[in-house]
Design a protein around this motif. Structure first.
Motif, PDB file in Angstrom:
ATOM      1  N   THR A  41     -12.348  -3.889  -1.812  1.00 36.79           N
ATOM      2  CA  THR A  41     -11.625  -2.818  -1.010  1.00 36.79           C
ATOM      3  C   THR A  41     -10.074  -2.471  -1.515  1.00 36.79           C
ATOM      4  OG1 THR A  41     -12.694  -4.033   0.743  1.00 36.79           O
ATOM      5  CG2 THR A  41     -10.920  -2.512   1.454  1.00 36.79           C
ATOM      6  N   ASP A  42      -9.618  -3.353  -2.352  1.00 36.47           N
ATOM      7  CA  ASP A  42      -8.213  -2.838  -2.938  1.00 36.47           C
ATOM      8  C   ASP A  42      -8.512  -1.999  -4.076  1.00 36.47           C
ATOM      9  OD1 ASP A  42      -6.407  -4.424  -1.584  1.00 36.47           O
ATOM     10  OD2 ASP A  42      -6.954  -6.392  -3.039  1.00 36.47           O
ATOM     11  N   ARG A  56      -7.973  -5.432   4.903  1.00 36.64           N
ATOM     12  CA  ARG A  56      -7.779  -4.252   3.523  1.00 36.64           C
ATOM     13  C   ARG A  56      -9.005  -3.034   4.219  1.00 36.64           C
ATOM     14  NH1 ARG A  56      -6.476  -8.741   1.340  1.00 36.64           N
ATOM     15  NH2 ARG A  56      -5.430  -8.668  -0.610  1.00 36.64           N
ATOM     16  N   MET A  57      -9.808  -3.568   5.005  1.00 40.34           N
ATOM     17  CA  MET A  57     -10.809  -2.510   5.380  1.00 40.34           C
ATOM     18  C   MET A  57     -10.235  -1.582   6.805  1.00 40.34           C
ATOM     19  SD  MET A  57     -13.846  -2.465   3.633  1.00 40.34           S
ATOM     20  CE  MET A  57     -15.013  -1.550   4.981  1.00 40.34           C
ATOM     21  N   LEU A  58      -9.211  -2.404   7.295  1.00 35.44           N
ATOM     22  CA  LEU A  58      -8.307  -1.557   8.103  1.00 35.44           C
ATOM     23  C   LEU A  58      -7.534  -0.881   7.747  1.00 35.44           C
ATOM     24  CD1 LEU A  58      -7.117  -1.154  11.133  1.00 35.44           C
ATOM     25  CD2 LEU A  58      -5.691  -3.295  10.672  1.00 35.44           C
ATOM     26  N   ALA A  59      -6.804  -1.022   6.560  1.00 30.86           N
ATOM     27  CA  ALA A  59      -6.176  -0.150   5.904  1.00 30.86           C
ATOM     28  C   ALA A  59      -6.929   1.079   4.903  1.00 30.86           C
ATOM     29  CB  ALA A  59      -5.520  -0.884   4.736  1.00 30.86           C
ATOM     30  N   ALA A  60      -8.145   0.833   4.883  1.00 28.30           N
ATOM     31  CA  ALA A  60      -8.806   1.963   4.335  1.00 28.30           C
ATOM     32  C   ALA A  60      -9.447   3.016   5.576  1.00 28.30           C
ATOM     33  CB  ALA A  60     -10.184   1.276   3.519  1.00 28.30           C
ATOM     34  N   THR A  61      -9.619   2.551   6.670  1.00 25.25           N
ATOM     35  CA  THR A  61     -10.379   3.274   7.735  1.00 25.25           C
ATOM     36  C   THR A  61      -9.506   3.543   8.761  1.00 25.25           C
ATOM     37  OG1 THR A  61     -11.063   1.394   8.788  1.00 25.25           O
ATOM     38  CG2 THR A  61     -12.423   2.290   6.859  1.00 25.25           C
ATOM     39  N   GLY A  62      -8.601   2.674   9.023  1.00 27.41           N
ATOM     40  CA  GLY A  62      -7.941   2.752  10.451  1.00 27.41           C
ATOM     41  C   GLY A  62      -8.771   2.533  11.994  1.00 27.41           C
ATOM     42  N   ASP A  63      -9.894   1.773  11.379  1.00 28.18           N
ATOM     43  CA  ASP A  63     -10.899   1.632  12.344  1.00 28.18           C
ATOM     44  C   ASP A  63     -10.542   0.174  12.974  1.00 28.18           C
ATOM     45  OD1 ASP A  63     -13.144   1.076  14.097  1.00 28.18           O
ATOM     46  OD2 ASP A  63     -14.461   2.222  12.581  1.00 28.18           O
ATOM     47  N   ALA A  64     -10.216   0.303  14.272  1.00 30.56           N
ATOM     48  CA  ALA A  64     -10.043  -0.981  15.077  1.00 30.56           C
ATOM     49  C   ALA A  64     -11.058  -1.970  15.011  1.00 30.56           C
ATOM     50  CB  ALA A  64     -10.003  -0.675  16.484  1.00 30.56           C
ATOM     51  N   ARG A  65     -12.283  -1.689  14.537  1.00 28.96           N
ATOM     52  CA  ARG A  65     -13.393  -2.719  14.711  1.00 28.96           C
ATOM     53  C   ARG A  65     -13.106  -3.830  13.582  1.00 28.96           C
ATOM     54  NH1 ARG A  65     -18.314   0.158  11.570  1.00 28.96           N
ATOM     55  NH2 ARG A  65     -17.582   0.600   9.595  1.00 28.96           N
ATOM     56  N   HIS A  66     -12.280  -3.366  12.574  1.00 35.12           N
ATOM     57  CA  HIS A  66     -11.873  -4.459  11.487  1.00 35.12           C
ATOM     58  C   HIS A  66     -10.531  -5.367  12.165  1.00 35.12           C
ATOM     59  CE1 HIS A  66     -14.455  -2.386   8.731  1.00 35.12           C
ATOM     60  NE2 HIS A  66     -13.908  -1.304   8.839  1.00 35.12           N
ATOM     61  N   THR A  67      -9.970  -4.954  12.906  1.00 30.65           N
ATOM     62  CA  THR A  67      -8.809  -5.368  13.731  1.00 30.65           C
ATOM     63  C   THR A  67      -9.528  -6.415  14.719  1.00 30.65           C
ATOM     64  OG1 THR A  67      -7.841  -3.136  13.785  1.00 30.65           O
ATOM     65  CG2 THR A  67      -6.284  -5.268  14.409  1.00 30.65           C
ATOM     66  N   LEU A 120       0.800  -1.298   0.153  1.00 26.83           N
ATOM     67  CA  LEU A 120      -0.155  -0.089   0.058  1.00 26.83           C
ATOM     68  C   LEU A 120       0.915   1.133  -0.179  1.00 26.83           C
ATOM     69  CD1 LEU A 120      -2.401  -0.965   2.322  1.00 26.83           C
ATOM     70  CD2 LEU A 120      -2.910  -1.218   0.254  1.00 26.83           C
ATOM     71  N   SER A 121       2.093   1.082  -0.322  1.00 28.51           N
ATOM     72  CA  SER A 121       3.135   2.205  -0.132  1.00 28.51           C
ATOM     73  C   SER A 121       2.674   3.459  -0.947  1.00 28.51           C
ATOM     74  CB  SER A 121       4.568   1.814  -0.238  1.00 28.51           C
ATOM     75  OG  SER A 121       4.464   1.068  -1.546  1.00 28.51           O
ATOM     76  N   ASN A 122       1.999   3.089  -2.393  1.00 28.04           N
ATOM     77  CA  ASN A 122       1.710   4.217  -2.941  1.00 28.04           C
ATOM     78  C   ASN A 122       0.026   4.160  -3.256  1.00 28.04           C
ATOM     79  OD1 ASN A 122       4.392   5.315  -4.183  1.00 28.04           O
ATOM     80  ND2 ASN A 122       4.527   3.184  -4.770  1.00 28.04           N
ATOM     81  N   SER A 123      -0.783   3.733  -2.257  1.00 31.17           N
ATOM     82  CA  SER A 123      -1.785   3.481  -2.478  1.00 31.17           C
ATOM     83  C   SER A 123      -2.562   4.769  -1.691  1.00 31.17           C
ATOM     84  CB  SER A 123      -2.709   2.577  -1.576  1.00 31.17           C
ATOM     85  OG  SER A 123      -2.055   1.267  -2.304  1.00 31.17           O
ATOM     86  N   PRO A 124      -3.227   5.801  -2.588  1.00 31.19           N
ATOM     87  CA  PRO A 124      -3.584   7.156  -2.072  1.00 31.19           C
ATOM     88  C   PRO A 124      -4.696   7.018  -1.094  1.00 31.19           C
ATOM     89  CG  PRO A 124      -4.427   6.845  -4.338  1.00 31.19           C
ATOM     90  CD  PRO A 124      -3.566   5.444  -3.885  1.00 31.19           C
ATOM     91  N   HIS A 125      -5.430   5.895  -0.877  1.00 33.00           N
ATOM     92  CA  HIS A 125      -6.646   6.139  -0.056  1.00 33.00           C
ATOM     93  C   HIS A 125      -6.143   5.028   1.360  1.00 33.00           C
ATOM     94  CE1 HIS A 125      -8.555   8.749  -2.416  1.00 33.00           C
ATOM     95  NE2 HIS A 125      -8.203   8.042  -3.591  1.00 33.00           N
ATOM     96  N   ALA A 126      -5.152   4.585   1.360  1.00 37.39           N
ATOM     97  CA  ALA A 126      -4.712   3.695   2.658  1.00 37.39           C
ATOM     98  C   ALA A 126      -4.570   4.659   3.675  1.00 37.39           C
ATOM     99  CB  ALA A 126      -3.692   2.890   2.250  1.00 37.39           C
ATOM    100  N   LYS A 127      -5.257   4.540   4.680  1.00 35.48           N
ATOM    101  CA  LYS A 127      -4.921   5.470   6.032  1.00 35.48           C
ATOM    102  C   LYS A 127      -3.853   4.681   6.707  1.00 35.48           C
ATOM    103  CE  LYS A 127      -9.268   7.580   6.485  1.00 35.48           C
ATOM    104  NZ  LYS A 127     -10.499   7.851   7.231  1.00 35.48           N
ATOM    105  N   VAL A 128      -3.909   3.431   6.553  1.00 30.53           N
ATOM    106  CA  VAL A 128      -2.788   2.589   7.283  1.00 30.53           C
ATOM    107  C   VAL A 128      -1.997   1.869   6.130  1.00 30.53           C
ATOM    108  CG1 VAL A 128      -2.383   0.819   9.133  1.00 30.53           C
ATOM    109  CG2 VAL A 128      -4.202   2.282   9.172  1.00 30.53           C
ATOM    110  N   LYS A 129      -0.722   1.856   6.037  1.00 36.63           N
ATOM    111  CA  LYS A 129       0.037   1.281   5.227  1.00 36.63           C
ATOM    112  C   LYS A 129       0.513  -0.028   5.933  1.00 36.63           C
ATOM    113  CE  LYS A 129       0.580   5.322   2.509  1.00 36.63           C
ATOM    114  NZ  LYS A 129      -0.194   5.237   1.335  1.00 36.63           N
ATOM    115  N   THR A 130       0.983  -0.945   5.041  1.00 41.24           N
ATOM    116  CA  THR A 130       1.497  -2.163   5.537  1.00 41.24           C
ATOM    117  C   THR A 130       2.807  -2.370   5.583  1.00 41.24           C
ATOM    118  OG1 THR A 130       1.589  -2.792   3.209  1.00 41.24           O
ATOM    119  CG2 THR A 130      -0.150  -3.776   4.477  1.00 41.24           C
ATOM    120  N   VAL A 131       3.375  -2.950   6.590  1.00 41.77           N
ATOM    121  CA  VAL A 131       4.765  -3.267   7.067  1.00 41.77           C
ATOM    122  C   VAL A 131       5.057  -4.496   6.438  1.00 41.77           C
ATOM    123  CG1 VAL A 131       6.286  -3.682   8.883  1.00 41.77           C
ATOM    124  CG2 VAL A 131       4.785  -1.837   8.911  1.00 41.77           C
TER     125      VAL A 131
END
Lengths: 693, 693
Positions: free
Chosen positions: B318-319, B387-398, B61-72
């Motif tokens: 979601t991607d 992917r939803m976590l990446a999009a929203t940063g919302d812990a409900r997805h975690t 997700l390093s170049n994904s413009p709508h990812a609030k949280v990026k992957t490691v």
């Protein structure tokens, strides 16, 4: 000679009985006295010459050596105004005519006519479509045993002539396996689907019912030709015979009824061969399970596979026991019956948990919304227990008959008589949009099966034995029959059963005589009272026949008072689908809750209404305007708040009783569900903990 | 330029990190620093030249413009000794090698070799058999991102060369649709079964994982050839192109990952076209439901049809949102997610109620013994919520990721790593004889799916954003990565999670800097405490990320203390199968009761053990010898007397508490069930009324 004398005196007595005013349009049997016996190949049979057909019940056990309880002819019993008369009138006036029209509209008679070049339509319907006609014919046969209906008789006589005209010179008769399909006839490995013997079994049953109504053996002769000319010479255990398997059991009981009707033992022997299975056929284990035939019946240890097939197989096996007394059969039948009662039967008397394979599930697998509970399977259950009752005289079988009849069978036909259930689920979510009651199914086995059951009902109410007479079922009715001694006997019931628990039975032998009246104390009636001519009788035990042995004289009176307190029923804890749930039953009637009768504003799909766990002072009243007249129960419960949408799973500490409110749950008889606008329904209601009430 | 500078400093930091002693055999990423990049058609791509593949996460997700949280990247995280390291070691040492042998034994590689005349065996396995190899390759790719395994790498490299050799000059690659079956290629109306795009989707995912491990683009190039040479010229929305449908969604997310890997937008556009559906294909409504594709994704309003297809479709959608920001997609995804959470998900995180069609049921249709809960569907659920976590940063997805991972996914692989569940039921009756854990399925989608999930686990633990770093999941581990600013950052977790609720996190930026550490407060932890360098932090809310924003300096310490009290869980009353039942959960672990752990002498099929309804003082202890070490719960309950065989239905007044005895129910984590002798199991335990305890 004694038998003939008995019959003569019975007929004289029946003529007198005919002067009794019947509250329904159904007429007593004496109406037929003047009708001529039709001629035919079989008409010359010695047995027929004495018009013996008039005295034969739904099944004829008069010569069955191992029947403890004998049947009473349908025409000897008139069901008068009451619970069943309404349904039976609807059956004759609405169901049977409308089903006739549906059968014709869907080409079920065209299938025969095309073989006579009287129709150019292609074969229509599934492989078992002929049986639809035969089962409907059987229903009409039973109707005509109760009541002459000249137009109906004429209709059926014409249909029979068209059926018989389609029979091949070989005796073979089947409208599906013709033309190119003729090459597939009677292949043993295709009988799982083929239904050829199933069709002929229904032809035999239909022809016998019609014969017992009219003495007309035209259709019966066709069935005999199939068996005598086509089946017996070619199929059987002999080295020059091909092996057969029932496929869908049905042929067994019909062959045995043919044996009872003709006295010709070869039919009983053929049924025995089929019940034994023929090891020359390499059936797969799954087929043996599914078809419930193909191996020795006596090797069975549990109910499994297709529920209707299993029930019909059990019927045939019980018939075989009734004629042969083979103890291995009785042992197996009792084993299977225990399986039925302990882990396979719904509270409605329905059987068959799974849609997949229309089959029994694992022990205690009794889902509610997904319940299959095919109407035919509940009828099969009743038919089997009817035979078991004959074999044993044990009231536990009558309890099952009553449970199935009033609930899981009765639910199968709409109150207007024109819609039928194939499935009889015990819970329903209207948001699924599933249509449970329909006028027609392309596999239309259930509608005529329901019709023949209602039409034959008088024949289920009473029985006789060497000791006396049995009262199996309760409803306003009059039996005019005779004791084993030959003494004519009239029994008259007056009751508002099943809404009320009091039954008055007038016992009128032609002359006073010592015999026993066996009155059934239903298993559900925990506190029953019985009086004879006003004096209480001791020894009343629920779930047993009470034997009232004395010298009975005309107009003696038996009073039965059953326990009609509504009962809160719990299922065995092993029934996972009923955990935490209760059902309500009152008398023989199982109740259910329809959403439309409950407080508005709650999502019907969620149905968040809880019932109190412990038996409360449930209120009840008879509502003559509702659902053709029913006793409604009002049961205290809790109205739960609609669940929050984000709370599929909640820890205890998050649960709140805020919003919980006491309410009254309105319950109607299960059989009457889905007769108004379809809304969600449950038989097993969640039980609130006491603290929440 | 900034990006490159960032990476350089990170790599320097990684080299230092490598000196940290890892408690497992898995090595940090720096081991690979000296490995040469393989050459290939794609190797010349500009993006690849910078060895960018080293920095790409499970999804990049390093170049994904709508990812609030990026992957490691997986290689940036080492999971050290603890809960998951055991499972991951088993995965590498037992599961992946044994599945390799199973795949070869069942001809999955012969299918490729026969196209190269290196095998004379016929095609083996179902239409989607190629995907088994690709998914296993993906698992190995993830393993190799954590740890160099030369022998394993050599094995895969050889397989890849054999796969690629089977590719046709057109770019087409599929071992099923060859010979006579070639005529059926890519017919849109057969894609419901055909799985051609599904296979290629898994090829792409496998090739990308392997490429990100090794830089070797051999398989990736083959995938690109399929898409560039065969798919794109012939299929798509153009008037000269033929229409396609995903059939089994999978191609969507893999095309978008190909877009992320190559930067070539045509792959994203093709995924968008497939997500939109092509109205030129006359799909039946039932196909649109079952396949969960073929109509605009944004027209969906509920989860339905085949559960894995639906979950994979949601992943792809979601991607697509993460790259395009299309608000209609986010709206639909949130609608479907609400449906998941409110009426479709098991407490284990499993999804898919029905065996029929491996599908979702009606809302709240969540049977226990019959639960399908395919391992692949639970994995799809985790992948979607990732992917939803990446999009929203919302812990409900975690919360959903954790629930599925620890329970409904974790249950899918036996503790010895060699047996797999296809179904993951929540109740089991051992008398059925159903074998739930098996070494092989002819449809063997689940085993390699479980393997790739465990292998990729380090990539799920942490995330980054412009503001700082996220700690998603808790286990002993070390992350060596960098902030968005480029500052290298090390996070170290010390914990006995999930058995204990304390987690110590050491935060070590290369130099002190202001940023946010987002620590996840699990939704189940009602009373949590958080300290930073010993001082309590306010504002802790369950089910949210706690944003700890401050100037962090090396070796700062975060302490988390979660609420590990066992919880008694109730389901929404609308879940008919859970009425009157409770489940136990402690931390993220859902518990179950196996018959073998309970008092003996009770029929396992009936399982008549009742749990107390109200939350009691449940006892717990860690048993290192049991099931590779688990916390066992001992919960007070009632031992009910075995039900009488003649009492399937009993009125309340016949019920007795005689024989009821207090007992202690021993509960084990659900994921560990059926790892000993299989005995009956329940997650949802009948709840006794208070009076019965």
């Amino acid at each position: 000679m004694r038998t003939i004398r008995t019959k003569m005196s019975r007929r004289t007595f029946l003529s007198r009985a005919a002067s009794v005013t019947a509250a329904t349009a159904l007429m007593p049997a004496s109406s037929f006295a003047a009708q001529p016996v039709q001629t035919g190949a079989y008409a010359a049979d010695a047995r027929l010459s004495a018009n013996r057909w008039r005295d034969e019940g739904i099944i004829d056990l008069s010569n069955s050596p191992h029947a403890k309880v004998k049947t009473v002819p349908i025409r000897a019993v008139v069901i008068t105004d009451g619970f069943w008369s309404k349904r039976r009138t609807t059956n004759v006036e609405s169901s049977i005519p409308s089903m006739h029209d549906e059968l014709l509209a869907h080409g079920r008679m065209d299938n025969f006519l095309r073989l006579e070049d009287k129709s150019s339509k292609p074969q229509q319907g599934p492989v078992y479509s002929d049986s639809d006609i035969y089962k409907w014919t059987e229903a009409v046969g039973f109707v005509l045993q109760s009541s002459d209906q000249p137009a109906l008789r004429e209709t059926v006589a014409k249909m029979i002539s068209e059926i018989v005209a389609a029979q091949e010179p070989s005796g073979y008769l089947n409208t599906y396996y013709v033309g190119d399909r003729a090459a597939e006839r009677m292949l043993p490995l295709t009988q799982e689907r083929g239904h050829e013997l199933y069709n002929i079994g229904h032809l035999l049953q239909g022809s016998i019912a019609y014969y017992r109504a009219t003495g007309d053996p035209t259709l019966l002769d066709a069935g005999i030709r199939f068996v005598d000319n086509f089946l017996l010479p070619n199929y059987g255990p002999g080295v020059n015979q091909k092996p057969i398997v029932a496929g869908h059991p049905e042929i067994e009981m019909s062959l045995i009824e043919l044996y009872r009707t003709t006295g010709n033992r070869k039919y009983l022997d053929l049924a025995g061969y089929i019940l034994q299975g023929d090891s020359r056929i390499p059936l797969k284990p799954s087929q043996i399970v599914y078809m419930f035939c193909g191996i020795p019946f006596t090797s069975r240890t549990k109910l499994e596979g297709h529920a209707v097939r299993a029930m019909y197989a059990c019927c045939g096996a019980t018939d075989y026991y009734l004629e042969t007394g083979d103890p291995a059969y009785l042992h197996t039948l009792n084993t299977l019956w225990t399986d039925l009662i302990t882990d396979q039967m719904y509270i409605t008397g329905g059987v068959g948990a799974r849609s997949e394979g229309e089959s029994f599930g694992n022990p205690y697998e009794l889902p509610n919304a997904r319940a299959y509970g095919e109407s035919c399977a509940a009828i099969g259950n009743m038919m089997w227990n009817w035979r078991m009752l004959a074999a044993t005289g044990d009231a536990r079988h009558t309890d099952v008959i009553e449970r199935a009849l009033y609930n899981g069978i009765n639910s199968g036909m709409s109150l207007n008589g024109k819609l039928y259930c194939y499935r009889n689920p015990l819970a329903y979510d209207s948001s699924t949009g599933d249509k449970i009651r329909n006028p027609w199914y392309d596999t239309t086995c259930c509608p005529p099966n329901l019709e023949r059951t209602l039409a034959s009902l008088p024949g289920y109410m009473y029985g006789t034995s060497e000791e006396g007479v049995y009262v199996h079922l309760y409803d306003n009715s009059e039996m005019n029959w005779h004791l084993a001694s030959g003494t004519p006997l009239r029994l008259t019931q007056k009751t508002e059963y099943p809404w009320d628990g009091e039954v008055a039975i007038t016992v009128t032998p032609q002359a006073s005589e010592i015999f026993t009246v066996f009155v059934r104390i239903p298993g559900w009636s925990k506190h029953s009272r019985v009086k004879v001519n006003g004096s209480s009788v001791e020894g009343v035990v629920a779930g047993h026949y009470l034997a009232l042995r004395r010298r009975w004289k005309p107009n003696d009176m038996i009073q039965l008072i059953f326990d009609m307190e509504p009962q809160v029923i719990h299922a065995n804890p092993a029934v996972a689908d009923d955990t935490g749930r209760i059902a309500l039953q009152r008398g023989p009637i199982v109740y259910c809750m329809e959403q439309m009768d409950q407080p508005a504003g709650h999502d019907p799909a969620q149905f968040p209404l809880y019932a109190a766990r412990l038996s409360p002072a449930t209120e009840m009243h008879y509502d003559a305007q509702l659902l053709d007249g029913v006793v409604v129960l009002s049961h205290p419960g809790v109205l739960m708040p609609a669940a929050q949408p984000d709370s599929l799973y909640q820890p205890e500490l998050d649960r709140t009783t805020a919003g919980c409110a006491p309410t009254s749950l309105k319950m109607i008889p299960y059989y009457a569900w889905n007769n108004r606008e379809p809304t969600s329904m449950q038989v097993w209601i969640p039980a609130a903990a006491a603290a929440e009430v």
